[in-house]
Design a protein around this motif. Structure first.
Motif, short mmCIF file in Angstrom:
data_model
loop_
_atom_site.label_atom_id
_atom_site.label_comp_id
_atom_site.label_asym_id
_atom_site.label_seq_id
_atom_site.Cartn_x
_atom_site.Cartn_y
_atom_site.Cartn_z
N TYR A 71 -12.47 42.36 -30.68
CA TYR A 71 -12.30 41.61 -31.92
C TYR A 71 -11.23 40.54 -31.72
O TYR A 71 -10.50 40.56 -30.72
CB TYR A 71 -11.93 42.53 -33.09
N VAL A 72 -11.14 39.61 -32.67
CA VAL A 72 -10.16 38.52 -32.58
C VAL A 72 -8.75 39.08 -32.70
O VAL A 72 -8.42 39.74 -33.69
CB VAL A 72 -10.41 37.46 -33.68
N GLN A 73 -7.92 38.80 -31.69
CA GLN A 73 -6.55 39.30 -31.70
C GLN A 73 -5.51 38.19 -31.86
O GLN A 73 -4.38 38.46 -32.23
CB GLN A 73 -6.29 40.08 -30.40
N ALA A 74 -5.90 36.95 -31.57
CA ALA A 74 -4.96 35.82 -31.69
C ALA A 74 -5.73 34.56 -32.06
O ALA A 74 -6.81 34.30 -31.52
CB ALA A 74 -4.19 35.62 -30.39
N VAL A 75 -5.15 33.78 -32.97
CA VAL A 75 -5.71 32.49 -33.39
C VAL A 75 -4.65 31.42 -33.19
O VAL A 75 -3.51 31.58 -33.65
CB VAL A 75 -6.17 32.52 -34.86
N ILE A 76 -5.00 30.35 -32.51
CA ILE A 76 -4.07 29.23 -32.26
C ILE A 76 -4.72 27.95 -32.75
O ILE A 76 -5.82 27.60 -32.31
CB ILE A 76 -3.73 29.09 -30.76
N THR A 77 -4.05 27.24 -33.65
CA THR A 77 -4.57 25.95 -34.12
C THR A 77 -3.82 24.81 -33.45
O THR A 77 -2.63 24.90 -33.18
CB THR A 77 -4.45 25.79 -35.65
N SER A 78 -4.56 23.74 -33.20
CA SER A 78 -4.00 22.53 -32.60
C SER A 78 -4.49 21.33 -33.40
O SER A 78 -5.66 21.30 -33.80
CB SER A 78 -4.44 22.42 -31.15
N PRO A 79 -3.65 20.33 -33.64
CA PRO A 79 -4.06 19.21 -34.51
C PRO A 79 -5.01 18.21 -33.87
O PRO A 79 -5.55 17.36 -34.56
CB PRO A 79 -2.73 18.54 -34.86
N SER A 80 -5.25 18.29 -32.57
CA SER A 80 -6.18 17.35 -31.95
C SER A 80 -7.06 18.06 -30.93
O SER A 80 -6.70 19.11 -30.39
CB SER A 80 -5.43 16.19 -31.25
#
Length: 450
Positions: A71-80
């Motif tokens: 299952y999803v354990q980490a989410v990382i967002t990036s602006p580009s």
């Protein structure tokens, strides 16, 4: 030689993988950021691009990852998209090394969800398996959450990378929507070059007693970069840049311009002169931009014409030279631009073109502690030029003498019209006001970069 990451009590397989990627000593940012992340604390890390902050959250995430949990354990967002690609590469590279010493990690799925990629294919993959690590731009991740394709209800980490850039680009509402879909007990990590005041409501809304770590920069520009200043005066900038590019000293050059339109014009001009180059700006379609970035990293281009889209956080290996066609309106971007070269202790050259109307901007940059070397083009060579400040060192016989105002007075002395004294007084007042504002901005920037 063993690496020095053992001080963080990371798992043995993580330490061996660190050896595999060639890391020996933690950066200043990693020294400060890794311990609170490993301790499970929410964290706001204020650190500039190139400080090593990516691995300050990458290593703790892999250290906590359960390779058998599907299952999803980490989410990382990036602006580009480019920054997301860069993060995905860093995570994938580390996974490959980790899988060599611990085969359980060979099956870890690291997804990269960005605009411009094949959405339908990604949806089909999500219907089969959820990734353990999610990286992507806020819009695409929000889309998958909204439509219940992506399930994050068991995630342990939520990382917001380059948060101030997400704010500037208007992506913070999407990041907010993602955060609201995450479980309450997760660990939230926010990394940013600066912490604007408008970011604070978001931080207070989602973070639980966060550790605040501000990593000061020892130098605003890498000491391995030579900063050259070139006066263009009335010269054709297209020709000046062409001459600079064909001197033949650079392996990879990025020419920064202030607008998308100008990027297209300059790129087309250089192409007409036989110089193959890549355009990197917001007007390039996402898929084309990703293709260009792959070609750039493969060494297919020696010259890149870019807007400030590429100056912030984009890691292109082997940039030996940066040319600023103009001084950017936001001087922070000057730092980001020049920071594309001179990476990891390597030498670099940054050439800044300026006109007579940009003297104040040059003064402000110098006020940040950046020392320019004046240069000029002569016989197709870049040679030393006279110091633009040489007049300031001459003896001034009259207190508060101002050459600009003196010129105005001299111009008005002969054949004057009624009211010229009033005009001179107004010019003095305006000049003093402008100088005061410049002084205030310079002082503020010096304080910011201390």
């Amino acid at each position: 030689m063993k690496n020095n990451f053992g001080q963080f009590n990371l798992k043995e397989n993580i330490l061996k993988a660190i050896d595999g990627i060639g890391f020996k000593k933690p950066t200043k940012a990693q020294q400060r950021l890794i311990p609170p992340v490993l301790a499970g604390r929410d964290l706001v890390g204020e650190s500039e691009t190139g400080s090593g902050k990516t691995h300050a959250f990458l290593l703790p995430i892999f250290n906590s990852l359960d390779p058998n949990a599907d299952y999803v354990q980490a989410v990382i967002t990036s602006p580009s998209r480019e920054l997301a690609d860069q993060l995905h590469k860093a995570f994938s590279d580390f996974q490959r090394e980790l899988a060599k010493v611990d085969h359980a990690f060979a099956s870890i799925r690291i997804a990269n969800y960005i605009g411009g990629s094949d959405r339908q294919k990604q949806v089909e993959q999500l219907e089969k398996h959820q990734p353990q690590i999610v990286i992507g731009t806020p819009g695409r991740i929000k889309d998958f959450l909204k439509n219940n394709f992506l399930l994050v209800n068991q995630a342990s980490f939520f990382v917001v990378d380059e948060a101030d850039m997400a704010l500037d680009l208007g992506f913070l509402p999407d990041v907010d929507a993602i955060a609201s879909a995450m479980p309450e007990n997760l660990q939230m990590l926010v990394f940013s070059a600066t912490i604007p005041e408008n970011l604070n409501p978001f931080l207070k809304k989602y973070m639980n007693d966060p550790v605040l770590e501000e990593i000061p920069s020892s130098t605003i520009i890498s000491p391995t970069v030579n900063n050259y200043l070139l006066a263009t005066k009335s010269k054709d900038k297209n020709q000046v840049i062409f001459d600079l590019l064909t001197i033949g000293q650079s392996y990879l050059t990025i020419v920064f311009v202030n607008t998308r339109k100008r990027a297209v014009e300059l790129s087309n001009f250089l192409a007409d002169q036989g110089l193959k180059n890549a355009q990197v700006h917001g007007g390039v379609e996402p898929r084309e931009r990703r293709r260009l970035m792959r070609q750039i990293r493969n060494g297919d281009f020696q010259y890149i014409v870019a807007t400030d889209l590429a100056s912030r956080g984009l890691d292109i290996e082997g940039v030996t030279e940066v040319i600023n066609e103009d001084i950017p309106s936001d001087l922070d971007f000057f730092v980001h631009r020049v920071g594309r070269t001179g990476r990891n202790g390597r030498p670099g050259i940054a050439i800044t073109l300026y006109g007579p109307d940009e003297e104040d901007e040059v003064d402000q940059i110098e006020g940040l502690g950046i020392k320019f070397q004046p240069k000029q083009l002569k016989d197709h060579k870049l040679v030393d030029a006279k110091d633009r400040n040489r007049r300031k060192h001459r003896r001034i016989t009259r207190k508060d003498f101002d050459p600009e105002l003196h010129g105005l007075v001299e111009k008005k002395k002969h054949k004057v019209k009624p009211g010229y004294r009033r005009q001179i007084k107004e010019a003095v007042k305006l000049k003093n006001f402008r100088d005061k504002k410049i002084s205030q901005r310079t002082a503020a920037r010096r304080k910011k970069h201390k």
